[in-house]
Design an enzyme around this catalytic site. Structure first.
Site, PDB file in Angstrom:
ATOM      1  CB  SER A 160      -0.962  -0.041   1.193  1.00 22.72           C
ATOM      2  OG  SER A 160      -1.997   0.892   1.061  1.00 22.72           O
ATOM      3  CG  ASP A 211      -7.179  -3.175  -2.817  1.00 25.98           C
ATOM      4  OD1 ASP A 211      -7.833  -2.486  -2.005  1.00 25.98           O
ATOM      5  OD2 ASP A 211      -5.942  -3.170  -2.864  1.00 25.98           O
ATOM      6  CG  HIS A 220      -5.624  -2.857   0.930  1.00 22.03           C
ATOM      7  ND1 HIS A 220      -5.248  -2.202  -0.227  1.00 22.03           N
ATOM      8  CD2 HIS A 220      -4.872  -2.305   1.929  1.00 22.03           C
ATOM      9  CE1 HIS A 220      -4.331  -1.285   0.054  1.00 22.03           C
ATOM     10  NE2 HIS A 220      -4.085  -1.332   1.353  1.00 22.03           N
TER      11      HIS A 220
END
Length: 273
Positions: free
Chosen positions: A100, A220, A249
């Site tokens: 991320s 996601d 995610h």
């Protein structure tokens, strides 16, 4: 052998999880409240065994690593701190794995240190030009410390809600409370500006010379595939994208075996296997 240690980088302490020996892999966590290097990567590090020297820091403002005086965090600080950490450890060449926010830092680091970074694995990554702030990322950054906020956040991170167990919620709530003060300064509203701050320019992405593996969940909602990973295919010189179906995610949690296989196979290419 796994060890927790403190490394001084530019006069500021960085808390680091280290394990194994061999080619070095820097592992950078994401930006959710309560996230730490050990929390994000300890299970993956244990499963990968001792074939690599894995270095998983708490980035500034997360876990036990403070934000240096005079700074507020951000992409530049996290990138410079990551580079400084590897310099302080005396590691000249290394791969970088980032999740991320950590994916954006990994790509920025590869652009800044092309002679040092050998490979990049960007998982559910941020950093793509033009990527908007998703409603779920906004909610994750805004999650209040405590069980209610932790449960809501975890429910947004994974597709399979069976993974949102009471023990997982309790552990994350505890971590969120511990880091509440520091985290509050990182992503205050309006939050779209922090996505922009983590965006990498086309020029920066063109400077990434290392091979890049993008790993992304098809479902996601925090960093959606279409706006987060796919645009990067147009900007990176040596890139491949692996999409996991029925995955949100956090592929390392939702598909741990397949994720570790992808990671291990891609990293082994540097070792002539």
């Amino acid at each position: 052998m796994t060890a927790l240690r403190i490394v001084t980088v530019d006069g500021s302490p960085v808390h680091v999880l280290e394990s194994g020996t061999g080619p070095a892999v820097l592992m950078l966590h994401g930006s959710g409240p309560g996230t730490t290097g050990s929390g994000a990567w300890a299970t993956t590090a244990q499963a990968l065994g001792t074939s690599w020297q894995l270095v998983a820091p708490d980035q500034a403002g997360f876990g036990r690593t403070p934000i240096p005086a005079g700074s507020r965090g951000g992409l530049r600080l996290w990138t410079e701190q990551a580079a400084g950490l590897m310099d302080a450890l005396g590691i000249e060449h290394y791969a970088v794995v980032g999740h991320s926010m950590g994916g954006a830092v990994a790509l920025a680091l590869a652009a800044a240190r092309p002679q040092q970074v050998t490979r990049v694995v960007a998982v559910s990554t941020m950093g793509a030009p033009g990527a908007p702030l998703s409603a779920d990322l906004d909610a994750v950054w805004a999650a209040p410390a405590g069980p209610i906020g932790a449960r809501d956040m975890l429910s947004r991170l994974v597709l399979d809600q069976a993974l949102v167990t009471d023990s997982a919620v309790e552990a994350r709530a505890t971590a969120m409370r511990a880091g509440e003060a520091a985290f509050a300064s990182l992503f205050p509203p309006p939050r779209a500006r922090w996505v922009d701050e983590l965006t990498l320019s086309a020029q920066t992405l063109a400077a990434v010379r290392a091979p890049v593996l993008l790993v992304h969940g098809a479902e996601d909602r925090v960093t959606p595939l279409g706006t987060a990973a796919q645009p990067l295919l147009e900007h990176l010189a040596d890139v491949r994208l692996h999409v996991l179906g029925r995955c949100g995610h956090v592929p390392a949690i939702e598909h741990p075996h397949e994720f570790r296989q992808l990671l291990s196979c891609f990293l082994r290419r540097d070792r002539g296997y």
